[in-house]
Design an enzyme around this catalytic site. Structure first.
Site, PDB file in Angstrom:
ATOM      1  CE  LYS A 196      -1.915   2.405   3.322  1.00  0.00           C
ATOM      2  NZ  LYS A 196      -1.734   3.754   2.726  1.00  0.00           N
ATOM      3  N   GLY A 248       7.286   4.739   7.971  1.00  0.00           N
ATOM      4  CA  GLY A 248       6.403   5.878   8.196  1.00  0.00           C
ATOM      5  C   GLY A 248       6.682   6.505   9.549  1.00  0.00           C
ATOM      6  CB  SER A 249       4.702   8.810  11.578  1.00  0.00           C
ATOM      7  OG  SER A 249       3.524   8.058  11.709  1.00  0.00           O
ATOM      8  CB  THR A 250       7.901   7.389  15.715  1.00  0.00           C
ATOM      9  OG1 THR A 250       9.167   7.458  15.043  1.00  0.00           O
ATOM     10  CG2 THR A 250       8.094   6.676  17.032  1.00  0.00           C
ATOM     11  N   GLY A 253       3.942   3.563  13.620  1.00  0.00           N
ATOM     12  CA  GLY A 253       4.771   2.375  13.850  1.00  0.00           C
ATOM     13  C   GLY A 253       4.470   1.745  15.205  1.00  0.00           C
ATOM     14  CD  GLU A 270      13.282   4.042   7.460  1.00  0.00           C
ATOM     15  OE1 GLU A 270      13.138   4.967   8.300  1.00  0.00           O
ATOM     16  OE2 GLU A 270      13.282   4.198   6.230  1.00  0.00           O
ATOM     17  CB  CYS A 304      13.096   8.928   7.906  1.00  0.00           C
ATOM     18  SG  CYS A 304      13.469   7.793   6.598  1.00  0.00           S
ATOM     19  CD  GLU A 401      10.853  12.388  11.188  1.00  0.00           C
ATOM     20  OE1 GLU A 401       9.773  11.844  11.472  1.00  0.00           O
ATOM     21  OE2 GLU A 401      11.722  11.857  10.478  1.00  0.00           O
TER      22      GLU A 401
HETATM   23  P1  ADP Z   1       3.374  10.468   7.763  1.00  0.00           P
HETATM   24  O1  ADP Z   1       3.143  11.028   9.105  1.00  0.00           O
HETATM   25  O2  ADP Z   1       4.748  10.639   7.274  1.00  0.00           O
HETATM   26  O3  ADP Z   1       2.283  10.777   6.763  1.00  0.00           O
HETATM   27  P2  ADP Z   1       2.262   7.926   8.380  1.00  0.00           P
HETATM   28  O4  ADP Z   1       2.929   7.033   9.348  1.00  0.00           O
HETATM   29  O5  ADP Z   1       0.996   8.577   8.773  1.00  0.00           O
HETATM   30  O6  ADP Z   1       3.365   8.924   7.920  1.00  0.00           O
HETATM   31  O7  ADP Z   1       1.986   7.163   7.015  1.00  0.00           O
HETATM   32  C1  ADP Z   1       2.858   6.202   6.461  1.00  0.00           C
HETATM   33  C2  ADP Z   1       2.032   5.108   5.837  1.00  0.00           C
HETATM   34  O8  ADP Z   1       1.285   4.460   6.861  1.00  0.00           O
HETATM   35  C3  ADP Z   1       1.008   5.593   4.817  1.00  0.00           C
HETATM   36  O9  ADP Z   1       0.944   4.647   3.765  1.00  0.00           O
HETATM   37  C4  ADP Z   1      -0.281   5.626   5.625  1.00  0.00           C
HETATM   38  O10 ADP Z   1      -1.441   5.493   4.839  1.00  0.00           O
HETATM   39  C5  ADP Z   1      -0.092   4.418   6.522  1.00  0.00           C
HETATM   40  N1  ADP Z   1      -0.876   4.434   7.758  1.00  0.00           N
HETATM   41  C6  ADP Z   1      -1.346   5.509   8.436  1.00  0.00           C
HETATM   42  N2  ADP Z   1      -2.028   5.121   9.549  1.00  0.00           N
HETATM   43  C7  ADP Z   1      -1.962   3.763   9.585  1.00  0.00           C
HETATM   44  C8  ADP Z   1      -2.436   2.751  10.479  1.00  0.00           C
HETATM   45  N3  ADP Z   1      -3.114   3.059  11.570  1.00  0.00           N
HETATM   46  N4  ADP Z   1      -2.174   1.459  10.208  1.00  0.00           N
HETATM   47  C9  ADP Z   1      -1.452   1.125   9.112  1.00  0.00           C
HETATM   48  N5  ADP Z   1      -0.972   2.012   8.225  1.00  0.00           N
HETATM   49  C10 ADP Z   1      -1.220   3.317   8.446  1.00  0.00           C
END
Ligand code: ADP
Length: 490
Positions: A196, A248-250, A253, A270, A304, A401
């Site tokens: 995705k 993606g974001s902490t 994660g 990561e 990142c 960040e």
């Molecule tokens: P950013 O803050 O950099 O946008 P995110 O961590 O929100 O990063 O997004 C990184 C990825 O994780 C995207 O593909 C987003 O759609 C997906 N994402 C966001 N929320 C969730 C969740 N609760 N579970 C799984 N994937 C998610």
């Protein structure tokens, strides 16, 4: 050196691929009005029939609609991947490698299309899409293709076996490159994939789906589904996925880690970073300043591992700051499709607001604010390169960040002091050291709690070298042999 060359952010990246799409080339790239999900080798409509808009952040214009996958679509994609796994994991490893090589070659052939779409959908400069993202993405497929039939040599006496279906969730800062980082090793190790992309940057992943189809890759081996966090969560919670790879974001994660606790899913994360980039008084100053510029302003700072905390040894602070400000004045912020642009558009309005909020926070915390005086377009999401001087360790702009073109600057006197400050943070993804002394490099890099430490260079990537973090920057490695391990059981 010509003025144009001087203006480029100093990425030390060599490629023999020298195509430079002119701005008018966008006319020859036709986007579809609507993009469907790629499941079992075919583009299919989403169960909900819902689509969301995707825009060009440089112009704020809608460029296409993208399907929103729900739980039923996720289930369909996982079932296709499971069915494909039975065959894919059993064909000869050499054959698997051939498919992956073919994908790499096709990506090179369509490099121009990928680069233009990446820039239109994500806002990054065409020069970076063209010279870094696309060639590096192809290189990840080449590199991993080579391992497909050599895994038993890579991991001798350990009988490496694929895990099954990998669910991969990627962010918006390097949409194509992150897809390549994740898909290439998963396939080489014999797994099948449901990937995705991030909701703001789905288009190059969907272009990649076309390429998989055209490469003859068996149906269901890679499935691309689109949507936002809810779709990602449905993947994380699907009982028949064997591994989740997330970048993606902490915050997200941590949520994912909680969700899969108690299941037998494997996980690699990561996450965020807040890297220290350290300049010692014996450093080659001009080279270091270029490295700092590249470290924080490359890809609008949406990186990142960006060198977002600059530490300068006190004796050279004045000269470094003066040169840094001069160099910032020469950076061109604007239309990402223009080959001369150094800093393109911020990926989304939401991200621009977040960066602006941090700039406000920094001013209120009392750090000295400095921005380059360049003009920026009136439409689109843009942020001038920004410095915060005299920042202190307790400031939020130093600890958190920002993910934008914002650099904090602190000074230091001794090695011990800078090591303590550099490590005194929740993250541990990367770091940079600028010095003339090899012994100092070895000493400091061994004490830095960071997955990657660059010395006298920054943001240097190669498919053969592992990448990943410590602490809240996540765990597991991508790239190199280390990057294959999370897709194998022994
Ligand atoms: P950013 O803050 O950099 O946008 P995110 O961590 O929100 O990063 O997004 C990184 C990825 O994780 C995207 O593909 C987003 O759609 C997906 N994402 C966001 N929320 C969730 C969740 N609760 N579970 C799984 N994937 C998610």
């Amino acid at each position: 050196m010509s003025k144009k060359q001087e203006n480029k952010i100093g990425l030390d990246f060599k490629t023999d691929w020298a195509y430079a799409p002119a701005p008018e080339d966008t006319k020859h790239i036709t986007l579809q009005k609507q993009y469907d999900l790629f499941i079992d080798g075919k583009f299919v409509k989403p169960n909900s029939k819902k689509y969301f808009d995707t825009i060009n952040p440089a112009t704020e214009q809608k460029i296409a609609e993208v399907a929103e996958a729900d739980e039923k679509d996720v289930d369909k994609a996982v079932k296709a991947a499971r069915k494909a796994f039975e065959k894919w994991s059993k064909i000869s490893a050499k054959e698997r490698g051939k498919y992956i090589y073919r994908i790499a070659r096709l990506m090179q052939e369509r490099a121009r299309e990928f680069a233009v779409i990446e820039t239109m959908n994500g806002g990054k400069c065409i020069r970076e899409s063209r010279d870094i993202d696309v060639p590096l993405a192809a290189n990840h497929f080449f590199y991993n293709a080579g391992w497909a039939d050599k895994l038993e040599y890579a991991f001798p006496n350990r009988n490496p076996q694929p895990l099954g279906v990998a669910g991969q969730i990627i962010p918006w800062n390097f949409p194509l490159l992150m897809a390549a980082w994740k898909i290439a090793p998963a396939l080489a190790a014999g797994n099948t994939v449901v990937l995705k992309p991030a909701e703001t940057t789905s288009l190059t992943a969907l272009k990649l789906a076309e390429l998989f189809r055209d490469s003859g890759l068996p149906d269901g081996v890679v499935n691309i589904i689109t949507g936002a966090g809810k779709t990602g969560a449905a993947m994380v919670n699907h009982p028949d996925i064997n591994k989740i790879a997330f970048t993606g974001s902490t915050d997200v994660g941590k949520m994912i880690q909680k969700s899969i606790a108690g299941t037998d899913k494997k996980l690699t994360l990561e996450l965020g970073g807040k890297a220290a980039n350290i300049i010692f008084e014996d450093a080659p100053i001009d080279q270091a300043v270029e490295g700092v510029i590249n470290g924080i302003f490359f890809n609008q700072g949406h990186v990142c591992c960006a060198g977002s905390r600059l530490f300068i040894q006190e004796s050279v602070a004045d000269i470094v700051i003066r040169k840094l400000k001069d160099r910032m004045e020469s950076l061109i912020v604007g239309d990402p499709m223009d080959k001369n642009t150094d800093i393109g558009a911020i990926n989304s309005k939401e991200q621009l607001l977040k960066i602006q909020e941090y700039i406000k926070i920094g001013k209120n915390e009392g750090a000295d604010f400095y921005q380059s005086s360049c003009a920026i377009p009136s439409k689109g999401y843009y942020c001038r390169p920004t410095l915060f001087l005299n920042a202190s360790q307790s400031h939020r702009i130093v600890q958190e960040e920002i993910f934008g073109p914002v650099l904090t600057i602190q000074t230091f006197r001794t090695i011990e002091e800078v090591i303590e400050k550099a490590n005194n943070i929740a993250y541990g993804l990367s770091a940079g050291i600028w010095t003339d002394k090899g012994s100092k490099i070895f000493n400091i890099s061994s004490k830095m709690r960071a997955g990657v430490v660059w010395a006298n260079t920054y943001n240097k990537f190669d498919p053969a070298s592992p990448f990943g973090g410590y602490k809240e920057s996540g765990f597991g490695r991508e790239g190199g042999l280390h990057g294959l391990m999370p897709y194998l059981k022994f």
